[in-house]
Design a protein around this motif. Structure first.
Motif, PDB file in Angstrom:
ATOM      1  N   PHE A 132       0.831  -1.206   0.000  1.00 16.95           N
ATOM      2  CA  PHE A 132       0.000   0.000   0.000  1.00 16.95           C
ATOM      3  C   PHE A 132       0.866   1.257   0.000  1.00 16.95           C
ATOM      4  N   ALA A 133       1.978   1.237   0.751  1.00 16.94           N
ATOM      5  CA  ALA A 133       2.875   2.393   0.743  1.00 16.94           C
ATOM      6  C   ALA A 133       3.439   2.638  -0.651  1.00 16.94           C
ATOM      7  N   ALA A 134       3.780   1.563  -1.370  1.00 16.37           N
ATOM      8  CA  ALA A 134       4.286   1.715  -2.742  1.00 16.37           C
ATOM      9  C   ALA A 134       3.199   2.266  -3.661  1.00 16.37           C
ATOM     10  N   VAL A 135       1.971   1.775  -3.506  1.00 17.28           N
ATOM     11  CA  VAL A 135       0.865   2.285  -4.327  1.00 17.28           C
ATOM     12  C   VAL A 135       0.616   3.760  -4.034  1.00 17.28           C
ATOM     13  N   LEU A 136       0.656   4.135  -2.760  1.00 14.76           N
ATOM     14  CA  LEU A 136       0.441   5.533  -2.389  1.00 14.76           C
ATOM     15  C   LEU A 136       1.520   6.427  -2.994  1.00 14.76           C
ATOM     16  N   MET A 137       2.770   5.973  -2.941  1.00 17.33           N
ATOM     17  CA  MET A 137       3.853   6.747  -3.538  1.00 17.33           C
ATOM     18  C   MET A 137       3.711   6.806  -5.057  1.00 17.33           C
ATOM     19  N   ALA A 138       3.247   5.717  -5.666  1.00 13.85           N
ATOM     20  CA  ALA A 138       3.034   5.705  -7.113  1.00 13.85           C
ATOM     21  C   ALA A 138       1.937   6.682  -7.511  1.00 13.85           C
TER      22      ALA A 138
ATOM     23  N   ALA B 299       9.345  -0.094  -6.188  1.00 17.65           N
ATOM     24  CA  ALA B 299       8.031  -0.592  -6.600  1.00 17.65           C
ATOM     25  C   ALA B 299       7.113   0.546  -7.007  1.00 17.65           C
ATOM     26  N   ALA B 300       7.168   1.664  -6.276  1.00 15.32           N
ATOM     27  CA  ALA B 300       6.324   2.815  -6.619  1.00 15.32           C
ATOM     28  C   ALA B 300       6.676   3.359  -8.001  1.00 15.32           C
ATOM     29  N   PHE B 301       7.964   3.406  -8.317  1.00 10.23           N
ATOM     30  CA  PHE B 301       8.365   3.919  -9.630  1.00 10.23           C
ATOM     31  C   PHE B 301       7.818   3.035 -10.752  1.00 10.23           C
ATOM     32  N   TYR B 302       7.928   1.722 -10.598  1.00 16.17           N
ATOM     33  CA  TYR B 302       7.439   0.829 -11.642  1.00 16.17           C
ATOM     34  C   TYR B 302       5.913   0.831 -11.708  1.00 16.17           C
ATOM     35  N   PHE B 303       5.237   0.965 -10.572  1.00 17.16           N
ATOM     36  CA  PHE B 303       3.784   1.116 -10.596  1.00 17.16           C
ATOM     37  C   PHE B 303       3.382   2.363 -11.370  1.00 17.16           C
ATOM     38  N   ALA B 304       4.119   3.471 -11.117  1.00 15.32           N
ATOM     39  CA  ALA B 304       3.765   4.736 -11.744  1.00 15.32           C
ATOM     40  C   ALA B 304       4.112   4.773 -13.225  1.00 15.32           C
ATOM     41  N   VAL B 305       5.156   4.045 -13.646  1.00 13.77           N
ATOM     42  CA  VAL B 305       5.556   4.064 -15.051  1.00 13.77           C
ATOM     43  C   VAL B 305       4.480   3.464 -15.941  1.00 13.77           C
ATOM     44  N   SER B 306       3.857   2.382 -15.512  1.00 16.19           N
ATOM     45  CA  SER B 306       2.820   1.731 -16.327  1.00 16.19           C
ATOM     46  C   SER B 306       1.660   1.309 -15.448  1.00 16.19           C
ATOM     47  N   PRO B 307       0.857   2.261 -14.950  1.00 19.73           N
ATOM     48  CA  PRO B 307      -0.262   1.896 -14.069  1.00 19.73           C
ATOM     49  C   PRO B 307      -1.305   1.032 -14.755  1.00 19.73           C
ATOM     50  N   SER B 308      -1.523   1.230 -16.064  1.00 19.54           N
ATOM     51  CA  SER B 308      -2.530   0.448 -16.775  1.00 19.54           C
ATOM     52  C   SER B 308      -2.198  -1.039 -16.766  1.00 19.54           C
ATOM     53  N   LEU B 309      -0.907  -1.377 -16.795  1.00 20.04           N
ATOM     54  CA  LEU B 309      -0.505  -2.777 -16.785  1.00 20.04           C
ATOM     55  C   LEU B 309      -1.002  -3.476 -15.523  1.00 20.04           C
ATOM     56  N   TYR B 310      -0.833  -2.834 -14.367  1.00 20.98           N
ATOM     57  CA  TYR B 310      -1.211  -3.450 -13.099  1.00 20.98           C
ATOM     58  C   TYR B 310      -2.717  -3.365 -12.868  1.00 20.98           C
ATOM     59  N   ILE B 311      -3.344  -2.278 -13.327  1.00 21.51           N
ATOM     60  CA  ILE B 311      -4.797  -2.173 -13.191  1.00 21.51           C
ATOM     61  C   ILE B 311      -5.483  -3.239 -14.039  1.00 21.51           C
ATOM     62  N   ASN B 312      -5.042  -3.390 -15.281  1.00 22.98           N
ATOM     63  CA  ASN B 312      -5.639  -4.413 -16.148  1.00 22.98           C
ATOM     64  C   ASN B 312      -5.367  -5.819 -15.621  1.00 22.98           C
ATOM     65  N   GLY B 313      -4.187  -6.033 -15.055  1.00 22.95           N
ATOM     66  CA  GLY B 313      -3.903  -7.334 -14.472  1.00 22.95           C
ATOM     67  C   GLY B 313      -4.815  -7.645 -13.309  1.00 22.95           C
ATOM     68  N   PHE B 314      -5.105  -6.636 -12.481  1.00 19.11           N
ATOM     69  CA  PHE B 314      -6.040  -6.848 -11.366  1.00 19.11           C
ATOM     70  C   PHE B 314      -7.458  -7.075 -11.871  1.00 19.11           C
ATOM     71  N   LEU B 315      -7.844  -6.341 -12.918  1.00 15.57           N
ATOM     72  CA  LEU B 315      -9.205  -6.490 -13.435  1.00 15.57           C
ATOM     73  C   LEU B 315      -9.434  -7.880 -14.040  1.00 15.57           C
ATOM     74  N   ARG B 316      -8.388  -8.526 -14.510  1.00 17.00           N
ATOM     75  CA  ARG B 316      -8.550  -9.877 -15.058  1.00 17.00           C
ATOM     76  C   ARG B 316      -8.927 -10.888 -13.980  1.00 17.00           C
ATOM     77  N   LEU B 317      -8.693 -10.544 -12.712  1.00 16.98           N
ATOM     78  CA  LEU B 317      -9.105 -11.414 -11.616  1.00 16.98           C
ATOM     79  C   LEU B 317     -10.579 -11.243 -11.268  1.00 16.98           C
ATOM     80  N   ILE B 318     -11.215 -10.207 -11.816  1.00 22.44           N
ATOM     81  CA  ILE B 318     -12.609  -9.890 -11.515  1.00 22.44           C
ATOM     82  C   ILE B 318     -13.498 -10.488 -12.600  1.00 22.44           C
ATOM     83  N   PRO B 319     -14.694 -10.983 -12.235  1.00 19.15           N
ATOM     84  CA  PRO B 319     -15.635 -11.466 -13.264  1.00 19.15           C
ATOM     85  C   PRO B 319     -15.927 -10.384 -14.297  1.00 19.15           C
TER      86      PRO B 319
END
Length: 405
Positions: free
Chosen positions: A52-58, A182-202
């Motif tokens: 969560f700290a990495a996400v907040l920094m991102a 981790a925050a830097f890599y989250f911030a560089v391509s946020p869509s990559l991680y958001i789309n990856g999380f959404l694939r876990l959702i129906p």
């Protein structure tokens, strides 16, 4: 919003066995999800705190990059993130280069002074009955006599347990390094991680989940920006006020007050304790002046500065903020206490977006005597007048011809 817990209940006369089974399945699924979340927090709470700290920094890096691209739209997003990251690193490097030695000396002196004052205070408390009772209920890590309540398990030595490469002595440095990378890599391509999380959702829940994620992200950005302004103001006024009073180590004490203000309400007390301990060695008048200074600063911060910031940031009920600090602090230790407010702000944004609005909120305020019938009628008239004025302005804008070029 198509969340199953947001759908109105089906009348009993219209319920079919299939509808009833669907509702039972929805309740079981919700219970299972909540159980898994609680189990994950219990087993991997410290790792989740780092995440969560990495996400907040991102989110902070992403928000600053958006502001930069708004001013310079021709800059690619990746370049904007890199510029923001290197600018922050350069700013800290310049600060350390210019003021690092003096700040380091002040913090070392502050640490030594606090150790001396804590020992003196402990010796004074041990000479009275009330003081002995206080010491018997304080943990040994805080100078007390209670060996059962230890704070040794608290702290941010998480990276050592995650990687297995870092020892406890450098756990804090390793954790900060992990969070920043981790925050830097989250911030560089946020869509990559958001789309990856959404694939876990129906599939039928993905669009609603995407909306909730954006709402939580915007809330965290607004909360962090507002809290940063709040910390800067409190630290600046504390340092200047202590310097004018004649307190030693005013710069270090001002920095401590600003950093502690990241934790709402409790942080104000934590930031004042070092200054009060130092002032004990100077005399009664200095203690009184320091107490008055911090009281005035926190009064102005809570009644003037915070409301102005919350207009553009996020409003969090004070009771909920304090309770969240107790809950997350007991679960995650010091990281939970520090991150309790942004976690609560994100959860409030998610629930506010997922749940339908309450239509009879004014009725509740009327029944609890927060408002009188006269005030309710007056508020209704003001809302009607404001709505009427807004409608007139929209009609005027429609009829007004555009300016000729």
């Amino acid at each position: 919003m198509p969340f199953f817990f947001n759908r109105p209940p089906t009348p009993a006369a219209q319920q079919t066995p299939t509808t009833a089974l669907d509702r039972i399945y929805g309740i079981m699924r919700l219970t299972l999800c909540l159980s898994l979340i609680m189990l994950a927090v219990w087993l991997m709470g410290e790792v989740l705190a780092v995440l969560f700290a990495a996400v907040l920094m991102a989110i902070v890096l992403h928000g600053l990059a958006r502001i930069l691209r708004r001013r310079l739209p021709f800059i690619p997003y990746t370049i904007a993130i890199s510029i923001v990251a290197f600018s922050i690193i350069g700013l800290f490097a310049a600060l350390i280069w210019s003021s690092g030695p003096s700040m380091g000396e002040q913090f070392i002196s502050l640490k030594n002074a606090l150790v001396i004052q804590s020992s003196d205070l402990r010796s004074h408390l041990s000479q009275t009955t009330f003081g002995q009772m206080v010491l018997n209920h304080l943990p040994t890590s805080l100078g007390g006599n209670d060996k059962t309540a230890s704070l040794s398990s608290l702290g941010f030595g998480i990276a050592g347990s995650v990687t297995g490469l870092l020892g406890s002595a450098v756990g804090l440095i390793g954790t900060i390094f992990v969070v920043l990378i981790a925050a830097f890599y989250f911030a560089v391509s946020p869509s990559l991680y958001i789309n990856g999380f959404l694939r876990l959702i129906p599939p039928y829940q993905r669009e609603a989940t995407r909306t909730l994620l954006y709402s939580a992200g915007n809330t965290l950005w607004a909360w962090t920006a507002g809290q940063a302004l709040d910390m800067l103001a409190v630290g600046l006024f504390s340092g200047i006020g202590l310097y004018l009073i004649g307190m030693p180590l005013a710069l270090a004490l001002g920095v401590v007050a600003g950093l502690c203000n990241f934790i709402p309400y409790i942080g104000a007390i934590l930031g004042a304790v070092p200054a009060l301990l130092i002032s004990l060695s100077l005399g009664t008048h200095e203690v009184l002046f320091v107490a008055i200074l911090y009281s005035v600063i926190q009064f102005c911060e809570g009644n003037i500065l915070a409301p102005l910031i919350q207009r553009r940031a996020v409003h969090m009920p004070p009771a909920l903020a304090i309770l969240s600090q107790s809950v997350f602090g007991s679960i995650l230790g010091v990281p939970g206490l520090v991150l309790a407010s942004p976690i609560t702000a994100a959860l409030l944004a998610v629930f506010d977006k997922a749940m339908p609005p309450l239509e009879d909120a004014t009725k509740t305020r009327l029944e609890t005597n927060e408002l009188t019938p006269k005030e309710v009628a007056q508020n209704a008239q003001e809302k009607a007048a404001a709505s009427k004025q807004e409608t007139k302005q929209k009609e005027k804008d429609k009829t007004t011809p555009p300016p000729s070029t």
